[in-house]
Design an enzyme around this catalytic site. Structure first.
Site, PDB file in Angstrom:
ATOM      1  N   THR A   1      -6.974  -1.708 -20.134  1.00  0.00           N
ATOM      2  CA  THR A   1      -8.055  -2.383 -20.885  1.00  0.00           C
ATOM      3  C   THR A   1      -8.279  -4.067 -20.805  1.00  0.00           C
ATOM      4  OG1 THR A   1      -6.077  -2.609 -22.399  1.00  0.00           O
ATOM      5  CG2 THR A   1      -7.471  -0.685 -22.571  1.00  0.00           C
TER       6      THR A   1
ATOM      7  N   HIS B   1       1.847   0.593 -13.541  1.00  0.00           N
ATOM      8  CA  HIS B   1       2.433  -0.222 -13.495  1.00  0.00           C
ATOM      9  C   HIS B   1       4.060  -0.631 -13.945  1.00  0.00           C
ATOM     10  CE1 HIS B   1       3.791  -4.748 -15.670  1.00  0.00           C
ATOM     11  NE2 HIS B   1       4.578  -3.852 -15.955  1.00  0.00           N
TER      12      HIS B   1
ATOM     13  N   GLY C   1       0.823  -1.468   0.541  1.00  0.00           N
ATOM     14  CA  GLY C   1       0.145  -0.012   0.285  1.00  0.00           C
ATOM     15  C   GLY C   1       1.238   1.535  -0.312  1.00  0.00           C
ATOM     16  N   SER C   2       1.686   1.285  -0.622  1.00  0.00           N
ATOM     17  CA  SER C   2       2.757   2.349  -0.420  1.00  0.00           C
ATOM     18  C   SER C   2       2.587   3.681  -1.125  1.00  0.00           C
ATOM     19  CB  SER C   2       4.021   2.142  -0.833  1.00  0.00           C
ATOM     20  OG  SER C   2       5.047   1.866  -2.303  1.00  0.00           O
TER      21      SER C   2
ATOM     22  N   ASP D   1      -1.491  -4.823 -19.027  1.00  0.00           N
ATOM     23  CA  ASP D   1      -1.442  -4.018 -19.341  1.00  0.00           C
ATOM     24  C   ASP D   1      -0.164  -3.373 -20.686  1.00  0.00           C
ATOM     25  OD1 ASP D   1      -0.588  -4.224 -16.508  1.00  0.00           O
ATOM     26  OD2 ASP D   1       1.099  -6.026 -17.053  1.00  0.00           O
TER      27      ASP D   1
ATOM     28  N   ARG E   1     -12.323 -16.887 -11.914  1.00  0.00           N
ATOM     29  CA  ARG E   1     -12.749 -15.453 -12.003  1.00  0.00           C
ATOM     30  C   ARG E   1     -13.535 -14.974 -12.326  1.00  0.00           C
ATOM     31  NH1 ARG E   1      -6.945 -14.085 -12.405  1.00  0.00           N
ATOM     32  NH2 ARG E   1      -5.917 -15.800 -13.203  1.00  0.00           N
TER      33      ARG E   1
ATOM     34  N   MET F   1      -3.105  -7.927  -7.902  1.00  0.00           N
ATOM     35  CA  MET F   1      -2.076  -8.576  -8.127  1.00  0.00           C
ATOM     36  C   MET F   1      -3.375  -9.485  -9.263  1.00  0.00           C
ATOM     37  SD  MET F   1       0.925  -7.276  -7.791  1.00  0.00           S
ATOM     38  CE  MET F   1       1.565  -8.808  -8.720  1.00  0.00           C
ATOM     39  N   ARG F   2      -4.390  -9.133  -9.441  1.00  0.00           N
ATOM     40  CA  ARG F   2      -5.234 -10.408 -10.094  1.00  0.00           C
ATOM     41  C   ARG F   2      -5.538  -9.659 -10.404  1.00  0.00           C
ATOM     42  NH1 ARG F   2      -4.421 -14.934  -7.847  1.00  0.00           N
ATOM     43  NH2 ARG F   2      -6.447 -15.295  -9.267  1.00  0.00           N
TER      44      ARG F   2
ATOM     45  N   LEU G   1      -7.929  -8.868 -14.476  1.00  0.00           N
ATOM     46  CA  LEU G   1      -9.814  -8.633 -14.371  1.00  0.00           C
ATOM     47  C   LEU G   1      -9.894  -9.408 -15.687  1.00  0.00           C
ATOM     48  CD1 LEU G   1      -9.636  -4.709 -12.793  1.00  0.00           C
ATOM     49  CD2 LEU G   1     -10.022  -6.957 -11.326  1.00  0.00           C
TER      50      LEU G   1
HETATM   51  N1  NHR Z   1      -7.116  -6.932 -15.777  1.00  0.00           N
HETATM   52  C1  NHR Z   1      -6.863  -6.435 -16.617  1.00  0.00           C
HETATM   53  N2  NHR Z   1      -7.741  -6.936 -17.948  1.00  0.00           N
HETATM   54  N3  NHR Z   1      -5.941  -5.524 -17.566  1.00  0.00           N
HETATM   55  C2  NHR Z   1      -4.867  -5.391 -17.256  1.00  0.00           C
HETATM   56  O1  NHR Z   1      -4.103  -3.774 -17.924  1.00  0.00           O
HETATM   57  C3  NHR Z   1      -4.669  -5.359 -15.907  1.00  0.00           C
HETATM   58  C4  NHR Z   1      -5.758  -6.157 -15.295  1.00  0.00           C
HETATM   59  C5  NHR Z   1      -5.238  -6.271 -13.746  1.00  0.00           C
HETATM   60  C6  NHR Z   1      -4.300  -6.262 -13.184  1.00  0.00           C
HETATM   61  C7  NHR Z   1      -2.148  -4.713 -12.796  1.00  0.00           C
HETATM   62  C8  NHR Z   1      -1.296  -5.421 -13.630  1.00  0.00           C
HETATM   63  C9  NHR Z   1       0.530  -4.647 -13.421  1.00  0.00           C
HETATM   64  O2  NHR Z   1       0.498  -3.973 -12.857  1.00  0.00           O
HETATM   65  C10 NHR Z   1      -3.277  -5.299 -13.553  1.00  0.00           C
HETATM   66  C11 NHR Z   1      -3.720  -4.520 -15.472  1.00  0.00           C
HETATM   67  C12 NHR Z   1      -1.648  -8.892 -12.001  1.00  0.00           C
HETATM   68  C13 NHR Z   1      -0.939  -9.317 -12.287  1.00  0.00           C
HETATM   69  C14 NHR Z   1      -1.132 -11.496 -12.908  1.00  0.00           C
HETATM   70  O3  NHR Z   1      -0.646 -12.548 -13.409  1.00  0.00           O
HETATM   71  C15 NHR Z   1      -0.132  -9.383 -13.693  1.00  0.00           C
HETATM   72  C16 NHR Z   1      -0.445  -8.075 -14.230  1.00  0.00           C
HETATM   73  C17 NHR Z   1      -0.762  -7.023 -13.926  1.00  0.00           C
HETATM   74  C18 NHR Z   1      -0.933  -7.649 -12.489  1.00  0.00           C
HETATM   75  N4  NHR Z   1      -1.368 -12.189 -11.758  1.00  0.00           N
HETATM   76  C19 NHR Z   1      -1.924 -13.447 -10.950  1.00  0.00           C
HETATM   77  C20 NHR Z   1      -2.796 -13.669 -11.966  1.00  0.00           C
HETATM   78  O4  NHR Z   1      -3.830 -15.105 -12.221  1.00  0.00           O
HETATM   79  C21 NHR Z   1      -1.481 -13.510  -9.593  1.00  0.00           C
HETATM   80  C22 NHR Z   1      -0.251 -13.109  -9.186  1.00  0.00           C
HETATM   81  C23 NHR Z   1       0.174 -12.724  -7.697  1.00  0.00           C
HETATM   82  O5  NHR Z   1      -0.751 -13.350  -7.289  1.00  0.00           O
HETATM   83  O6  NHR Z   1       1.665 -12.896  -6.983  1.00  0.00           O
HETATM   84  O7  NHR Z   1      -4.536 -13.254 -11.743  1.00  0.00           O
HETATM   85  O8  NHR Z   1       1.484  -5.528 -13.787  1.00  0.00           O
HETATM   86  C1  GAR Z   2       4.063  -1.153  -7.293  1.00  0.00           C
HETATM   87  O1  GAR Z   2       5.746  -1.516  -7.637  1.00  0.00           O
HETATM   88  C2  GAR Z   2       3.624  -1.788  -8.194  1.00  0.00           C
HETATM   89  O2  GAR Z   2       3.686  -1.047  -9.904  1.00  0.00           O
HETATM   90  C3  GAR Z   2       3.190  -3.157  -8.317  1.00  0.00           C
HETATM   91  O3  GAR Z   2       3.779  -3.211  -7.109  1.00  0.00           O
HETATM   92  C4  GAR Z   2       3.690  -2.677  -6.071  1.00  0.00           C
HETATM   93  C5  GAR Z   2       3.014  -2.794  -4.998  1.00  0.00           C
HETATM   94  O4  GAR Z   2       3.628  -1.748  -3.866  1.00  0.00           O
HETATM   95  N1  GAR Z   2       2.168  -3.926  -9.356  1.00  0.00           N
HETATM   96  C6  GAR Z   2       2.264  -4.811  -9.498  1.00  0.00           C
HETATM   97  O5  GAR Z   2       3.287  -5.811  -9.733  1.00  0.00           O
HETATM   98  C7  GAR Z   2       0.713  -4.770  -9.976  1.00  0.00           C
HETATM   99  N2  GAR Z   2       0.956  -6.537 -11.107  1.00  0.00           N
HETATM  100  P1  GAR Z   2       2.695  -1.178  -3.433  1.00  0.00           P
HETATM  101  O6  GAR Z   2       2.068  -2.245  -2.529  1.00  0.00           O
HETATM  102  O7  GAR Z   2       3.754  -0.641  -1.996  1.00  0.00           O
HETATM  103  O8  GAR Z   2       1.863  -0.207  -3.404  1.00  0.00           O
END
Ligand code: NHR
Ligand code: GAR
Length: 213
Positions: free
Chosen positions: A137, A105, A12-13, A141, A61, A86-87, A89
């Site tokens: 979208t 990101h 949560g930073s 990413d 999901r 981290m999920r 969508l």
């Molecule tokens: N959803 C959509 N549809 N589009 C994007 O651009 C999204 C999104 C959901 C999250 C953040 C993204 C990042 O900034 C984000 C962008 C999670 C994963 C992932 O692989 C990948 C990218 C991002 C967030 N998650 C795994 C999963 O199975 C779980 C990984 C874990 O729990 O550590 O969902 O990086």
């Molecule tokens: C941040 O570096 C953010 O960019 C990244 O996780 C960290 C969260 O830090 N996001 C992802 O990797 C999304 N998949 P925070 O919880 O301290 O804000």
């Protein structure tokens, strides 16, 4: 004033940077998929309502996303802010809030979408790395880019030192992006974000000073 919901999974930073930035927004709620997220305690300490929608309690999901959408809808936000969420969508969730979800990101997109961005940047030997705030979208990413911040990569860097350098820039970039959205300064045209803020031509590209570690 617009109202926002912040979705988190961990520390949560970025949420803290948003709370501290004195933005023209009301944070209607912080919602986490992870009940152990440290960001939940931070939100509570600042008087922001919190909720947990634990993805592990759902069989699929779509089922998780439907409950998440229900909890988000209950807050009637103008904008959904993914801050270390981290999920991935589903398309249905994204379609429901099209143009009203943004993410930060930890790479200079379109380089290094997905996870483990800092380790991958080091492995590729890139000399400049950073972060990106973009509209979300269905293509992971790859949404329209609102702001990016760049940092140097040093030979002595580890994943941890590089992540910390990028994170400091995340904390500048995300509040700026949310402020522009809240002020109605952002217009999406295809893959591009047009920013009508007078100063944005400088501020959409943040460059951190080169200070050796
Ligand atoms: N959803 C959509 N549809 N589009 C994007 O651009 C999204 C999104 C959901 C999250 C953040 C993204 C990042 O900034 C984000 C962008 C999670 C994963 C992932 O692989 C990948 C990218 C991002 C967030 N998650 C795994 C999963 O199975 C779980 C990984 C874990 O729990 O550590 O969902 O990086
Ligand atoms: C941040 O570096 C953010 O960019 C990244 O996780 C960290 C969260 O830090 N996001 C992802 O990797 C999304 N998949 P925070 O919880 O301290 O804000």
């Amino acid at each position: 004033m617009i109202s926002i919901v912040v979705l988190i999974s961990g520390r949560g930073s970025n949420l803290r940077a948003i709370l501290d930035a004195d933005l023209p927004v009301r944070i209607a709620a912080v919602i986490s998929n992870n009940p152990a997220a440290a960001g939940l305690a931070l939100a509570r300490a600042r008087g922001v309502p919190t909720e947990v929608v634990d993805h592990r309690a759902f069989a699929s999901r779509p089922a998780f996303d439907e409950r998440l959408a229900e909890r988000v809808d209950a807050r009637r936000p103008d904008l959904i802010v993914l801050a270390g969420f981290m999920r991935i969508l589903t398309d249905a969730f994204i379609a429901r809030y099209r143009g009203r979800i943004i993410n930060i990101h930890p790479s200079l997109l379109p380089a290094f979408p997905g996870l483990d961005t800092h380790a991958r940047a080091l492995a590729e030997g890139v000399k400049i790395h950073g972060c990106t705030v973009h509209f979300v979208t269905p293509q992971l990413d790859h949404g329209p880019i609102i702001i990016q911040a760049a940092v140097p990569v040093f030979a002595a860097d580890t994943e941890q030192t590089l992540a910390a350098r990028v994170l400091a820039q995340e904390h500048r970039a995300y509040p700026a992006a949310i402020r522009w959205f809240a002020q109605g300064k952002l217009k999406v045209e295809g893959q591009k974000v047009l920013n009508t803020d007078a100063d944005a031509r400088f501020e959409q590209a943040l460059l951190s000073p080169v200070d050796a570690p």
